[in-house]
Design a protein around this motif. Structure first.
Motif, PDB file in Angstrom:
ATOM      1  N   ASN A  50       0.823  -1.209   0.000  1.00  0.00           N
ATOM      2  CA  ASN A  50       0.000   0.000   0.000  1.00  0.00           C
ATOM      3  C   ASN A  50       0.859   1.262   0.000  1.00  0.00           C
ATOM      4  OD1 ASN A  50      -2.937  -0.458   0.240  1.00  0.00           O
ATOM      5  ND2 ASN A  50      -2.268  -1.830   1.882  1.00  0.00           N
ATOM      6  N   GLN A  51       0.452   2.203  -0.808  1.00  0.00           N
ATOM      7  CA  GLN A  51       1.172   3.476  -0.795  1.00  0.00           C
ATOM      8  C   GLN A  51       0.755   4.278   0.444  1.00  0.00           C
ATOM      9  OE1 GLN A  51       0.593   6.300  -4.063  1.00  0.00           O
ATOM     10  NE2 GLN A  51       2.822   6.387  -4.175  1.00  0.00           N
ATOM     11  N   ILE A  52       1.695   5.014   1.019  1.00  0.00           N
ATOM     12  CA  ILE A  52       1.407   5.781   2.231  1.00  0.00           C
ATOM     13  C   ILE A  52       0.856   7.148   1.825  1.00  0.00           C
ATOM     14  CG2 ILE A  52       2.362   6.743   4.368  1.00  0.00           C
ATOM     15  CD1 ILE A  52       2.424   3.624   4.107  1.00  0.00           C
ATOM     16  N   ASP A  53      -0.370   7.407   2.281  1.00  0.00           N
ATOM     17  CA  ASP A  53      -1.015   8.671   1.910  1.00  0.00           C
ATOM     18  C   ASP A  53      -0.979   9.690   3.045  1.00  0.00           C
ATOM     19  OD1 ASP A  53      -2.538  10.218   0.048  1.00  0.00           O
ATOM     20  OD2 ASP A  53      -4.266   9.928   1.369  1.00  0.00           O
ATOM     21  N   THR A  54      -0.815   9.182   4.275  1.00  0.00           N
ATOM     22  CA  THR A  54      -0.764  10.112   5.417  1.00  0.00           C
ATOM     23  C   THR A  54       0.263   9.631   6.440  1.00  0.00           C
ATOM     24  OG1 THR A  54      -2.483   8.946   6.669  1.00  0.00           O
ATOM     25  CG2 THR A  54      -3.239  10.715   5.223  1.00  0.00           C
ATOM     26  N   ILE A  55       0.946  10.606   7.040  1.00  0.00           N
ATOM     27  CA  ILE A  55       1.878  10.309   8.146  1.00  0.00           C
ATOM     28  C   ILE A  55       1.481  11.251   9.274  1.00  0.00           C
ATOM     29  CG2 ILE A  55       4.293  10.340   8.902  1.00  0.00           C
ATOM     30  CD1 ILE A  55       5.112   9.916   5.964  1.00  0.00           C
ATOM     31  N   TYR A  56       1.338  10.713  10.474  1.00  0.00           N
ATOM     32  CA  TYR A  56       0.819  11.537  11.571  1.00  0.00           C
ATOM     33  C   TYR A  56       1.651  11.294  12.829  1.00  0.00           C
ATOM     34  CZ  TYR A  56      -2.804  13.878  14.348  1.00  0.00           C
ATOM     35  OH  TYR A  56      -3.497  14.752  15.158  1.00  0.00           O
ATOM     36  N   PHE A  57       2.308  12.341  13.323  1.00  0.00           N
ATOM     37  CA  PHE A  57       3.033  12.259  14.595  1.00  0.00           C
ATOM     38  C   PHE A  57       2.085  12.736  15.690  1.00  0.00           C
ATOM     39  CE2 PHE A  57       7.597  11.615  13.593  1.00  0.00           C
ATOM     40  CZ  PHE A  57       7.555  11.720  12.211  1.00  0.00           C
ATOM     41  N   GLY A  58       1.674  11.806  16.575  1.00  0.00           N
ATOM     42  CA  GLY A  58       0.750  12.183  17.648  1.00  0.00           C
ATOM     43  C   GLY A  58       1.375  11.900  19.002  1.00  0.00           C
ATOM     44  N   GLY A  59       0.650  12.250  20.038  1.00  0.00           N
ATOM     45  CA  GLY A  59       1.267  12.045  21.348  1.00  0.00           C
ATOM     46  C   GLY A  59       0.273  12.012  22.474  1.00  0.00           C
ATOM     47  N   GLY A  60       0.845  12.321  23.544  1.00  0.00           N
ATOM     48  CA  GLY A  60       2.103  12.967  23.887  1.00  0.00           C
ATOM     49  C   GLY A  60       2.280  14.311  23.163  1.00  0.00           C
ATOM     50  N   THR A  61       3.523  14.633  23.013  1.00  0.00           N
ATOM     51  CA  THR A  61       3.865  15.928  22.439  1.00  0.00           C
ATOM     52  C   THR A  61       5.007  15.769  21.432  1.00  0.00           C
ATOM     53  OG1 THR A  61       3.458  16.726  24.699  1.00  0.00           O
ATOM     54  CG2 THR A  61       4.233  18.335  23.111  1.00  0.00           C
ATOM     55  N   PRO A  62       4.683  15.490  20.155  1.00  0.00           N
ATOM     56  CA  PRO A  62       5.747  15.343  19.159  1.00  0.00           C
ATOM     57  C   PRO A  62       6.641  16.573  19.055  1.00  0.00           C
ATOM     58  CG  PRO A  62       3.671  14.564  18.288  1.00  0.00           C
ATOM     59  CD  PRO A  62       3.354  15.199  19.606  1.00  0.00           C
ATOM     60  N   SER A  63       6.096  17.760  19.393  1.00  0.00           N
ATOM     61  CA  SER A  63       6.923  18.966  19.242  1.00  0.00           C
ATOM     62  C   SER A  63       8.084  19.010  20.243  1.00  0.00           C
ATOM     63  CB  SER A  63       6.069  20.237  19.339  1.00  0.00           C
ATOM     64  OG  SER A  63       5.232  20.215  20.473  1.00  0.00           O
ATOM     65  N   VAL A  64       8.222  17.994  21.105  1.00  0.00           N
ATOM     66  CA  VAL A  64       9.419  17.943  21.968  1.00  0.00           C
ATOM     67  C   VAL A  64      10.613  17.341  21.214  1.00  0.00           C
ATOM     68  CG1 VAL A  64       8.115  17.742  24.136  1.00  0.00           C
ATOM     69  CG2 VAL A  64       8.929  15.655  23.001  1.00  0.00           C
TER      70      VAL A  64
END
Ligand code: SF4
Length: 375
Positions: A50-64
Motif C-alpha cells: 500500500n502506498q502511504i497517503d498520510t503520516i501523523y506524529f501524535g502524542g504525547g507531544t511530538p513537538s518535543v
C-alpha cells in the motif's frame, strides 16, 4: 492507500484530564527515536504494498522532538515505504513549543499540516486542567505557524471544562473562529478513571458541567462552525472546504494503518495490533528483537462493529451497500431492524442507502451505537 501513525509519548507535564499513555521522561527520547526507526524496519511488510497517503506524529507531544530526531524517523519511513508525493504529513504540538525558532528549525522537514492542542484560550481554564500554556501563547502559536507558511492548521478545543459557562464557551469559539484556521477538533470534557480530574471530581473538588449544558455547548459549536463555513464532517471534527483530515478520514473509511511507538495501534484489515504501553518495555523489546505487540484477529462481527462505530460519527454515515458487500445481507437486515426505532423518532436519517445521525441524533449517538452494534 494506507497511513502511518507515530506515537511520541512524552509530555513536559501531565494535563489533569488526560488518559493517553505518556511519560515525563525526556532522557529516553533518543533511545525511543532509535527504536521507532528499528520498528519501521521490522514491520516493513505490515502494509503490504500500500502506498502511504498520510503520516501523523501524535502524542504525547511530538513537538518535543529535535529536527534531527524527526529527520531520522522520516529517513526510515521514506526508505522503507512508498510515500505518495502529496501525502498529508501532520504533527501534533503544544502551543508553548511553537516559537519562531522552532518553525525555522523544522522548515526543511516535509510537514504540511499542524495540529495545535489549544483546548482553551482562557488562562483560568488552562490553569485548572494543568495545561502548560496560557491564552496568549495559544494565539501566538497559531500566528507563528501561519507566518511559517503552514496553510493547513488544525486546533483542538475542549468544551464543558470545570466552571465553564455557555457564555465563556461561546467566547472561546469566537476566538477560535477569528484565527483563520482550516480545521477544528472539539471534544466535550470526559472524566476518565485514573486521571487527576477523575480524582478531583470524586473528592468534590471539581463539579462537572451538567448534561443539558454540555448538549447546549455542543449545539452552539455546530451552529457557529456551520455559520463560518466549516463542514461538520464528523461529530467532533469541522473543516473548511478541502481541509478534512485525510489521516483520520482514512481510519473512518477502514483503510489500513501502521502505528509505531509505545501504545500505538495498527490495523491491516485482518487484525488489530497494539504495542506495549511502556517506553522502557518497548525500547527493550525492539532492541532485543523480542515481541513488543499483541495481536487480535477480528471476527466478522467485530469488524462490523468497528465499521459502525466509526462511520456513524461521520456526516456520510453508515453505508448499507458497503455492509452488504463486506459483511453480507444478514448484517444489513439486522442493522435496518435495529435502526428503525431511531429512524421513526427522527434521530437517524435513512437516505441513499445510508444511515446518518440527525442533529438531535448526535446528542444520543452512544445510545444509538449500542443498539446498532447488536448484530
Ligand atoms: S499534552 Fe496532550 S498527551 Fe500530554 S498530558 Fe496533556 S493532553 Fe495528554
Amino acid at each position: 492507500m494506507a497511513g502511518i501513525y507515530i506515537h511520541i509519548p512524552f509530555c513536559k507535564k501531565r494535563c489533569t484530564y488526560c488518559d493517553f499513555y505518556t511519560e515525563v521522561a525526556p532522557k529516553l527520547i533518543p533511545r525511543l527515536v532509535d527504536s521507532i526507526c528499528k520498528e519501521i524496519e521490522i514491520r516493513a511488510d505490515y502494509l503490504a504494498n500500500n502506498q502511504i497517503d498520510t503520516i501523523y506524529f501524535g502524542g504525547g507531544t511530538p513537538s518535543v522532538l529535535k529536527p534531527e530526531q524527526f529527520s531520522a524517523i522520516f529517513k526510515a519511513i521514506y526508505s522503507t515505504f512508498s510515500v505518495s508525493e502529496n501525502a498529508e504529513i501532520t504533527f501534533e504540538s503544544n502551543p508553548d513549543d511553537l516559537s519562531v525558532q522552532f518553525f525555522e528549525s523544522i522548515s526543511q522537514l516535509p510537514f504540511n499540516r499542524i495540529s495545535i492542542g489549544i483546548q482553551s484560550f482562557d488562562d483560568d481554564d488552562l490553569k485548572r486542567i494543568n495545561r502548560r500554556h496560557v491564552g496568549n501563547q495559544a494565539v501566538q502559536a497559531i500566528r507563528n505557524a501561519q507566518h511559517a507558511g503552514f496553510k493547513n492548521i488544525s486546533i483542538d478545543l475542549i468544551y464543558g471544562l470545570p466552571y465553564q459557562t455557555i457564555e465563556k464557551w461561546e467566547k472561546q469559539l469566537n476566538m477560535a473562529l477569528i484565527m483563520n484556521v482550516q480545521h477544528i477538533s472539539s471534544y466535550g470534557l470526559t472524566y476518565e478513571e485514573g486521571t487527576k480530574l477523575w480524582e478531583q471530581r470524586e473528592k468534590g473538588e471539581v463539579i462537572p458541567v451538567d448534561d443539558d449544558t454540555m448538549n447546549e455547548m455542543y449545539l452552539l459549536l455546530v451552529k457557529n462552525m456551520k455559520e463560518k463555513g466549516f463542514d461538520a464532517y464528523e461529530i467532533s471534527n469541522f473543516a473548511q472546504k478541502d481541509y478534512r483530515s485525510r489521516h483520520n478520514s482514512a481510519y473512518w473509511k477502514q483503510q489500513p494503518y501502521l502505528g509505531l511507538g509505545p501504545s500505538a495501534h495498527s490495523y491491516n484489515l485482518v487484525s488489530r495490533q497494539w504495542n506495549v504501553s511502556s517506553i522502557l518495555k518497548y525500547v527493550y523489546a525492539v532492541e532485543n528483537k523480542t515481541n513488543f505487540f499483541e495481536t487480535e484477529n477480528l471476527s466478522i462481527s467485530e469488524k462490523f462493529n468497528d465499521y459502525v462505530m466509526v462511520s456513524l460519527r461521520t456526516s456520510e454515515g453508515i453505508d448499507l451497500e458497503y455492509i452488504k458487500t463486506e459483511f453480507g445481507k444478514k448484517f444489513v437486515i439486522e442493522c435496518l431492524e435495529n435502526s428503525q426505532p431511531f429512524v421513526d423518532s427522527l434521530h437517524l436519517n435513512l437516505t441513499d442507502n445510508r444511515l446518518s445521525l440527525t442533529s438531535k441524533g448526535v446528542l444520543i449517538s452512544n445510545q444509538i451505537l449500542i443498539e446498532l452494534m447488536k448484530v
